[in-house]
Design a protein around this motif. Structure first.
Motif, PDB file in Angstrom:
ATOM      1  N   THR A   1       0.574  -1.194   0.063  1.00 35.87           N
ATOM      2  CA  THR A   1       0.134   0.067  -0.041  1.00 35.87           C
ATOM      3  C   THR A   1       0.914   1.200   0.038  1.00 35.87           C
ATOM      4  OG1 THR A   1      -1.619  -1.186   1.242  1.00 35.87           O
ATOM      5  CG2 THR A   1      -1.867   1.132   1.065  1.00 35.87           C
ATOM      6  N   LEU A   2       2.213   1.149   0.189  1.00 33.71           N
ATOM      7  CA  LEU A   2       2.793   2.371   0.423  1.00 33.71           C
ATOM      8  C   LEU A   2       3.107   2.765  -0.946  1.00 33.71           C
ATOM      9  CD1 LEU A   2       6.101   1.161   2.320  1.00 33.71           C
ATOM     10  CD2 LEU A   2       4.193   2.334   3.231  1.00 33.71           C
ATOM     11  N   SER A   3       2.775   2.231  -2.252  1.00 36.12           N
ATOM     12  CA  SER A   3       2.821   2.903  -3.545  1.00 36.12           C
ATOM     13  C   SER A   3       1.805   3.921  -3.735  1.00 36.12           C
ATOM     14  CB  SER A   3       2.870   1.885  -4.657  1.00 36.12           C
ATOM     15  OG  SER A   3       1.548   1.143  -4.369  1.00 36.12           O
ATOM     16  N   TRP A   4       0.853   3.855  -2.473  1.00 37.71           N
ATOM     17  CA  TRP A   4      -0.133   5.060  -2.810  1.00 37.71           C
ATOM     18  C   TRP A   4       0.359   6.598  -2.638  1.00 37.71           C
ATOM     19  CZ3 TRP A   4      -2.046   9.145   0.083  1.00 37.71           C
ATOM     20  CH2 TRP A   4      -3.175   9.414  -0.289  1.00 37.71           C
ATOM     21  N   TRP A   5       1.397   6.535  -1.938  1.00 36.52           N
ATOM     22  CA  TRP A   5       1.976   7.706  -1.599  1.00 36.52           C
ATOM     23  C   TRP A   5       2.383   8.476  -3.141  1.00 36.52           C
ATOM     24  CZ3 TRP A   5       2.139  11.523   2.033  1.00 36.52           C
ATOM     25  CH2 TRP A   5       3.156  12.343   1.840  1.00 36.52           C
ATOM     26  N   ILE A   6       3.297   7.763  -3.844  1.00 37.56           N
ATOM     27  CA  ILE A   6       3.639   8.425  -5.123  1.00 37.56           C
ATOM     28  C   ILE A   6       2.596   8.630  -6.056  1.00 37.56           C
ATOM     29  CG2 ILE A   6       4.663   6.139  -5.979  1.00 37.56           C
ATOM     30  CD1 ILE A   6       6.609   7.495  -7.440  1.00 37.56           C
TER      31      ILE A   6
ATOM     32  N   PRO B   1       7.313  10.959   4.837  1.00 32.89           N
ATOM     33  CA  PRO B   1       8.210  11.366   5.640  1.00 32.89           C
ATOM     34  C   PRO B   1       8.056  11.262   7.230  1.00 32.89           C
ATOM     35  CG  PRO B   1       6.954  13.104   4.779  1.00 32.89           C
ATOM     36  CD  PRO B   1       6.315  12.073   4.136  1.00 32.89           C
ATOM     37  N   THR B   2       6.661  11.101   7.391  1.00 30.08           N
ATOM     38  CA  THR B   2       6.450  11.247   8.943  1.00 30.08           C
ATOM     39  C   THR B   2       5.521  10.087   9.344  1.00 30.08           C
ATOM     40  OG1 THR B   2       4.410  12.546   8.756  1.00 30.08           O
ATOM     41  CG2 THR B   2       6.676  13.554   8.971  1.00 30.08           C
ATOM     42  N   PRO B   3       5.519   9.478  10.665  1.00 30.75           N
ATOM     43  CA  PRO B   3       4.703   8.422  10.908  1.00 30.75           C
ATOM     44  C   PRO B   3       3.013   8.908  10.920  1.00 30.75           C
ATOM     45  CG  PRO B   3       6.425   8.835  12.743  1.00 30.75           C
ATOM     46  CD  PRO B   3       6.637   9.976  11.971  1.00 30.75           C
ATOM     47  N   GLU B   4       2.802  10.099  10.983  1.00 35.04           N
ATOM     48  CA  GLU B   4       1.391  10.642  10.639  1.00 35.04           C
ATOM     49  C   GLU B   4       0.983  10.182   9.205  1.00 35.04           C
ATOM     50  OE1 GLU B   4       3.662  12.294  12.308  1.00 35.04           O
ATOM     51  OE2 GLU B   4       3.097  12.154  14.451  1.00 35.04           O
ATOM     52  N   THR B   5       1.774  10.744   8.403  1.00 34.90           N
ATOM     53  CA  THR B   5       1.439  10.724   7.079  1.00 34.90           C
ATOM     54  C   THR B   5       1.472   9.154   6.356  1.00 34.90           C
ATOM     55  OG1 THR B   5       4.019  11.143   6.362  1.00 34.90           O
ATOM     56  CG2 THR B   5       2.545  12.915   6.261  1.00 34.90           C
ATOM     57  N   LEU B   6       2.334   8.513   7.123  1.00 35.06           N
ATOM     58  CA  LEU B   6       2.275   7.062   7.186  1.00 35.06           C
ATOM     59  C   LEU B   6       1.110   6.445   7.446  1.00 35.06           C
ATOM     60  CD1 LEU B   6       3.689   4.473   6.187  1.00 35.06           C
ATOM     61  CD2 LEU B   6       4.841   4.240   8.572  1.00 35.06           C
ATOM     62  N   GLN B   7       0.505   6.619   8.540  1.00 27.34           N
ATOM     63  CA  GLN B   7      -0.786   6.250   8.795  1.00 27.34           C
ATOM     64  C   GLN B   7      -1.861   6.667   8.075  1.00 27.34           C
ATOM     65  OE1 GLN B   7      -0.884   3.961  11.241  1.00 27.34           O
ATOM     66  NE2 GLN B   7       1.121   4.166  11.721  1.00 27.34           N
ATOM     67  N   HIS B   8      -1.763   7.825   7.445  1.00 30.86           N
ATOM     68  CA  HIS B   8      -2.784   8.427   6.434  1.00 30.86           C
ATOM     69  C   HIS B   8      -2.657   7.768   5.136  1.00 30.86           C
ATOM     70  CE1 HIS B   8      -5.241  11.399   4.302  1.00 30.86           C
ATOM     71  NE2 HIS B   8      -4.080  11.097   3.334  1.00 30.86           N
ATOM     72  N   VAL B   9      -1.399   7.287   4.678  1.00 38.92           N
ATOM     73  CA  VAL B   9      -1.269   6.658   3.460  1.00 38.92           C
ATOM     74  C   VAL B   9      -2.097   5.012   3.475  1.00 38.92           C
ATOM     75  CG1 VAL B   9       0.395   5.303   2.068  1.00 38.92           C
ATOM     76  CG2 VAL B   9       0.785   7.513   2.729  1.00 38.92           C
TER      77      VAL B   9
ATOM     78  N   THR C   1      -4.072   4.263   5.761  1.00 45.02           N
ATOM     79  CA  THR C   1      -5.884   4.478   5.695  1.00 45.02           C
ATOM     80  C   THR C   1      -6.510   4.705   4.428  1.00 45.02           C
ATOM     81  OG1 THR C   1      -5.519   5.219   8.177  1.00 45.02           O
ATOM     82  CG2 THR C   1      -7.594   5.583   6.824  1.00 45.02           C
ATOM     83  N   GLN C   2      -5.755   5.629   3.651  1.00 43.92           N
ATOM     84  CA  GLN C   2      -6.166   5.912   2.510  1.00 43.92           C
ATOM     85  C   GLN C   2      -6.227   4.749   1.390  1.00 43.92           C
ATOM     86  OE1 GLN C   2      -7.819   8.771   1.432  1.00 43.92           O
ATOM     87  NE2 GLN C   2      -7.667   9.383   3.534  1.00 43.92           N
ATOM     88  N   GLY C   3      -5.118   3.838   1.748  1.00 45.33           N
ATOM     89  CA  GLY C   3      -5.043   2.786   0.833  1.00 45.33           C
ATOM     90  C   GLY C   3      -5.839   1.571   0.990  1.00 45.33           C
ATOM     91  N   GLY C   4      -6.961   1.679   1.938  1.00 45.64           N
ATOM     92  CA  GLY C   4      -7.738   0.815   2.339  1.00 45.64           C
ATOM     93  C   GLY C   4      -7.427  -0.160   3.449  1.00 45.64           C
ATOM     94  N   ILE C   5      -6.380   0.088   4.283  1.00 44.63           N
ATOM     95  CA  ILE C   5      -6.073  -0.560   5.523  1.00 44.63           C
ATOM     96  C   ILE C   5      -6.887  -0.233   6.491  1.00 44.63           C
ATOM     97  CG2 ILE C   5      -4.325  -1.380   7.108  1.00 44.63           C
ATOM     98  CD1 ILE C   5      -3.910  -2.151   4.030  1.00 44.63           C
TER      99      ILE C   5
END
Length: 538
Positions: free
Chosen positions: A333-338, A405-413, A415-419
């Motif tokens: 799901t990390l690919s959601w960021w780019i 870059p941050t834990p907050e944005t990681l959680q956002h990614v 969540t937005q990716g369907g987790i």
């Protein structure tokens, strides 16, 4: 006779003993060598099978990477085409590029259809020559691509034709004393064409106010013309925006697709290596079960009993290498960021570089392919390097573009990716290990080298597309045959770049993705990640 035979052997007993010892030793040595050769043969066969298995899994993993990139590319392309809407700006430019007198007539007679209206190019049949060289200012971003689906609409006239007609009018803008613009035309064009050229080409600022409102529609034609001339600045800005946005979109696609491809290579190589280690552990466990079955059916088990199948070291290794489906899903799901955020950072860097490089290049400037390549190289330097406080240039690694870059944005990614939120916030040591290894790989010198080579290859694809769609016309081929290097106006290059953008995102097979996958350094980089498991078995 028997005594003679016995005496014969007795007299030669020392030699016979030596001969027997030699023969026995040779026999034992032969059996030992044969056994060792058989072991070596078995080891070689096992290593060959292991190498074939590793190669087969690695090749399959590379195919999975290609399919994954192709599956993610439409999402990336949809965001880029929507945010960098060259076609929308072009349509806006079409709406203001019509002759002022024609627009005045439409304002005075809104119900009367105009023969030279842009709508007539699609609603009524007309002459191709009149369409190509008309002075109504209609422009087109892209023509229909054969075999390639595209969301852009085609128009009857191209930017090259539009700029050619503008060039033929030879207009120069001269600021007047009252802040207006004076134009001088040496072409025998009509006043309508001169007014269009003046409204498109001039870059001088006007001191007039905004466009007229509905209350001014009943005025004289001269007053309408004066009011419509206030749109000259906006048309010049629109032409500039089309130029900047076209180059920005093309280069953003190159950088974003390259980064997406490399990031997917890292992700699936790490996951593929984990799957391979799990298969080795399972294979070792199956081998132990087979040996246990052989031992239990042998005679030795009657005297020494059964042997245990437990192996604490292997069990610990298996537990540490096991990856759950939730962990794998979170990591992918990390690919959601780019796809949704990171490409915008790339687009901003490219936009700044495009403005610095192409700001001083006029739309009427004629460039060769070498000139365009030089401008793009200059642009790449501005995008891929940053200046430190010491005044030195340093290559950037696009780490913040590929990972939150941050834990907050990681959680956002996540969540937005369907987790699910509870799973996104749960502590997962294996996911953290994957994330840390990914950061390490992105910050390594190997990734920097591979990224540079991939960008070179991607730029070659872009240059080939420009040469094909821009410098491949009949007249340019004649120039090349005459020994002259083909030249083309910058404005005439924009439709070719726009067509290439859609081919790069929607083409099947995709030349850009296939080129990136076939880069030798990319396969070597993936192989290094895929085979970095020696420390786990020491």
């Amino acid at each position: 006779m028997l005594d003679a035979l016995g005496n014969y052997f007795h007299d030669r007993r020392r030699g016979l003993s030596k001969a027997a010892a030699y023969v026995g030793g040779a026999y034992v040595l032969g059996r030992y060598v044969s056994a060792r050769l058989e072991d070596v043969r078995g080891t070689i066969l096992q290593e060959r099978v292991a190498r074939d298995n590793l190669r087969r899994r690695f090749d399959q993993n590379q195919q999975d990477i290609s399919f994954t990139v192709m599956a993610l590319l439409p999402t990336l392309g949809a965001h880029i085409l929507q945010e960098m809407d060259v076609e929308g700006v072009t349509q806006e430019l079409q709406s203001v590029s019509r002759p002022p007198r024609e627009r005045v007539e439409e304002l005075q007679h809104p119900t009367a259809p105009s023969e030279s209206s842009p709508a007539s190019s699609s609603d009524h049949p007309h002459s191709p020559d009149a369409d190509i060289r008309s002075d109504n200012g209609s422009i087109s971003v892209i023509s229909s691509n054969e075999g390639v689906p595209t969301e852009m609409s085609a128009s009857s006239a191209s930017w090259a034709d539009q700029v050619s007609s503008l060039q033929s009018s030879q207009i120069s803008a001269v600021p007047s004393d009252n802040g207006g613009v004076g134009t001088t035309s040496t072409s025998p064009k009509s006043s309508v064409g001169a007014e269009l050229s003046d409204s498109v080409i001039t870059s001088s600022s006007l001191s007039s106010s905004a466009a007229p409102g509905p209350s001014n529609l009943s005025g004289s034609p001269d007053s309408h013309l004066s009011a419509l001339s206030a749109t000259t600045r906006s048309k010049a800005e629109l032409w500039r925006e089309v130029k900047m946005l076209t180059f920005t979109r093309a280069l953003t696609i190159v950088y974003s697709a390259t980064l997406l491809s490399l990031f997917t290579h890292i992700q699936l190589s790490i996951l593929g290596r984990t799957k391979y280690i799990q298969s080795l552990i399972q294979q070792e466990r199956d081998e132990r079960i087979r040996e246990q079955l052989e031992y239990s059916t042998s005679v030795y088990s009657l005297f020494w009993g059964d042997r245990s199948l437990d192996d604490a070291e292997t069990d610990i290794l298996e537990e540490s290498e096991t990856v759950s489906e939730e962990t794998e899903r979170k990591y992918l799901t990390l690919s959601w960021w780019i796809l949704h955020v990171g490409w915008k950072d790339v687009g901003e860097r490219v936009r700044r570089g495009v403005e610095e490089v192409f700001e001083g290049v006029s739309l009427k400037t004629k460039l060769t392919a070498a000139d365009l390549h030089r401008l793009i190289r200059d642009l790449r330097r501005r995008v891929e390097y940053e200046v430190t406080f010491e005044g030195k240039e340093r290559r950037i690694n696009f780490l913040s573009t590929l990972l939150p870059p941050t834990p907050e944005t990681l959680q956002h990614v996540l969540t937005q990716g369907g987790i699910p939120p509870w799973l996104a916030t749960a502590h997962d040591p294996k996911f953290d290990a994957f994330l840390e290894e990914t950061r390490t790989q992105l910050a390594s010198g190997s990734f920097e080298r591979v990224l540079e080579v991939c960008l070179d290859s991607a730029m070659d694809v872009l240059n080939h597309g420009v040469e094909k769609h821009v410098f491949g016309s009949h007249s340019e081929q004649e120039d090349a045959a005459a020994g002259q290097e083909p030249r083309e106006r910058l404005a005439a290059m924009l439709p070719g770049l726009a067509r290439w953008c859609h081919l790069a995102l929607e083409g099947l097979p995709n030349e850009l993705v296939d080129t990136l996958v076939d880069v030798r350094e990319v396969s070597a980089f993936s192989a290094i990640i895929y085979t970095s498991y020696d420390d786990r078995f020491r």
